[in-house]
Design an enzyme around this catalytic site. Structure first.
Site, PDB file in Angstrom:
ATOM      1  N   TYR A   1     -10.777   1.835   5.708  1.00 47.68           N
ATOM      2  CA  TYR A   1      -9.731   1.538   4.720  1.00 47.68           C
ATOM      3  C   TYR A   1     -10.291   0.615   3.647  1.00 47.68           C
ATOM      4  CZ  TYR A   1      -4.834   0.718   3.342  1.00 47.68           C
ATOM      5  OH  TYR A   1      -3.629   0.665   2.670  1.00 47.68           O
ATOM      6  N   SER A   2     -10.295   1.073   2.405  1.00 43.40           N
ATOM      7  CA  SER A   2     -10.863   0.282   1.319  1.00 43.40           C
ATOM      8  C   SER A   2      -9.983   0.369   0.084  1.00 43.40           C
ATOM      9  CB  SER A   2     -12.278   0.766   0.981  1.00 43.40           C
ATOM     10  OG  SER A   2     -12.781   0.087  -0.151  1.00 43.40           O
ATOM     11  N   ASN A   3      -9.466  -0.769  -0.343  1.00 42.15           N
ATOM     12  CA  ASN A   3      -8.634  -0.806  -1.538  1.00 42.15           C
ATOM     13  C   ASN A   3      -9.406  -0.376  -2.783  1.00 42.15           C
ATOM     14  OD1 ASN A   3      -6.141  -1.812  -0.382  1.00 42.15           O
ATOM     15  ND2 ASN A   3      -7.217  -3.734  -0.039  1.00 42.15           N
TER      16      ASN A   3
ATOM     17  N   GLY B   1       2.991  -0.825   3.855  1.00 38.54           N
ATOM     18  CA  GLY B   1       2.221  -1.745   3.036  1.00 38.54           C
ATOM     19  C   GLY B   1       2.608  -3.174   3.297  1.00 38.54           C
TER      20      GLY B   1
ATOM     21  N   SER C   1       0.779  -1.236   0.000  1.00 39.17           N
ATOM     22  CA  SER C   1       0.000   0.000   0.000  1.00 39.17           C
ATOM     23  C   SER C   1       0.810   1.286   0.000  1.00 39.17           C
ATOM     24  CB  SER C   1      -0.977   0.001   1.173  1.00 39.17           C
ATOM     25  OG  SER C   1      -2.056  -0.855   0.870  1.00 39.17           O
TER      26      SER C   1
END
Length: 388
Positions: free
Chosen positions: A179-181, A318, A73
């Protein structure tokens, strides 16, 4: 040009003998269960690089200090920077509806570009959601044999977005943080729609090329990773048996622009120092980027954390199976810490690996930014989930 001994000293990375506390710190991380660590520190004492552990299980060679690794990330910080450059150019409105640029997804008109970058859109995370009451709503396969069997599968970014949009939103846009990809896959598609170029091309044109980041790659669906590199491993249970598989080569399309990039500790140092130092986006937008959401301390593609010793760091870390990456800087870019961690065959489940990763990052932050004093950095760290 002649180089004096003093100049040469500045150009030569410091060794573990010069900074034994740093070498000790990374060795302790390896001893806690990681296969290998490489660390780069830039501070008032100059540059120090070092590594510990092994580059590959069954071998004795240490990870190369200039090795490539999957940065997870940390990719989000690169993507957010690129979006903000488009905002600076007047091509994207930070508080405009994302639907203006991506009408094909019929997004809620309340969701702005800012909300995508700050994880306040409420959109379901396509890698799965974890709710406070313990409920788990799965997304794409990312654990166990099903994940291993799909390592070479190619996902299209639109496929990931549509999966997320088929699930209920977590909350009304702008009312909370999660938190969202999915947010960063949408940011990738927005960049490509606005510029007419692929994310890889635009990243090269705007960031990688100008900064000379020759070790950084936007891989798309390619499983390749440039040499030299360490190996990452995934340990999992299948049919009552524990297995360890090398996950170095895989298609990172399952995470897309939420975490697919490859880099080096040197390139991450150059990038975060340039970003924090005001060389990539105008000062007003950098201030917006580093303005944290109160609940979690997340700005636009970066975490803003307070250290125990009273300082502030700009960061984004990440990780997913096999890999962990750290990227920290003081707000002016004058002191940085960049590192790669690879997991091996230690008997750690996912939760234990995530906990070990958090302890490792806190250990290094304390050593570099707080002079090794006891305690830990503020624990507003990324959630324990894929590409976190």
């Amino acid at each position: 040009m002649s180089i004096t001994p003093t100049d040469q000293d500045k150009l030569t990375p410091r060794t573990g003998q010069d900074r034994p506390e740093l070498q000790k710190a990374i060795q302790e991380i390896v001893d806690s269960g990681f296969a290998g660590v490489q660390l780069r520190v830039h501070d008032e004492r100059g540059e120090w690089v070092g590594s510990a552990g092994v580059r590959k299980l069954g071998e004795t060679a240490k990870p190369a200090t200039n090795g490539h690794f999957r940065i997870g990330s940390n990719t989000k910080t690169f993507v957010a920077t690129l979006v903000l450059q488009l905002v600076a150019d007047g091509k994207v409105g930070l508080d405009a509806p994302a639907d203006d640029y991506l009408p094909e997804f019929d997004l809620d008109r309340q969701i702005t570009v800012r909300m995508l970058l700050q994880h306040t859109s409420g959109l379901f995370n396509f890698t799965g959601e974890y709710y406070p009451d313990g409920t788990v709503v799965p997304g794409i396969p990312w654990q166990g044999q099903e994940y291993v069997d799909g390592l070479s599968h190619t996902y299209q970014p639109e496929e990931l977005v549509r999966l997320a949009l088929s699930k209920p939103a977590r909350f009304e846009p702008g009312t909370d943080w999660s938190y969202s990809n999915t947010n960063y896959v949408l940011a990738k598609l927005l960049i490509e729609k606005v510029t007419g170029r692929s994310l890889a091309e635009e990243m090269q044109r705007r960031i990688l090329g100008p900064l000379g980041l020759s070790g950084t790659v936007v891989p798309g669906a390619s499983p390749e990773i440039p040499e030299p590199h360490a190996h990452g491993y995934y340990r999992y249970e299948d049919a009552g048996q524990w297995k360890v598989v090398d996950v170095t080569r895989m298609s990172p399309s399952w995470v897309s622009a939420a975490g697919d990039m490859i880099s080096t500790t040197e390139d991450l140092h150059t990038f975060i120092a340039a970003l924090a130092g005001g060389k990539l986006i105008p000062a007003p937008l950098l201030a917006e980027m580093c303005k944290p959401y109160p609940k979690i301390g997340y700005g636009l593609g970066v975490f803003v954390q307070e250290t125990d010793c009273g300082g502030t760091v700009i960061t984004h870390n990440g990780g997913f199976f096999g890999w962990g990456a750290l990227m920290y800087s003081t707000p002016d870019g004058s002191k940085t810490l960049t590192a790669s961690l690879t997991t091996g065959d230690a008997a750690l489940d996912f939760a234990a690996t995530a906990e070990a990763f958090q302890k490792a990052q806190q250990r290094l932050v304390n050593e570099v930014f707080c002079g090794g004093q006891a305690g830990s950095a503020d624990e507003t760290a990324e959630p324990a989930q894929p590409a976190g």
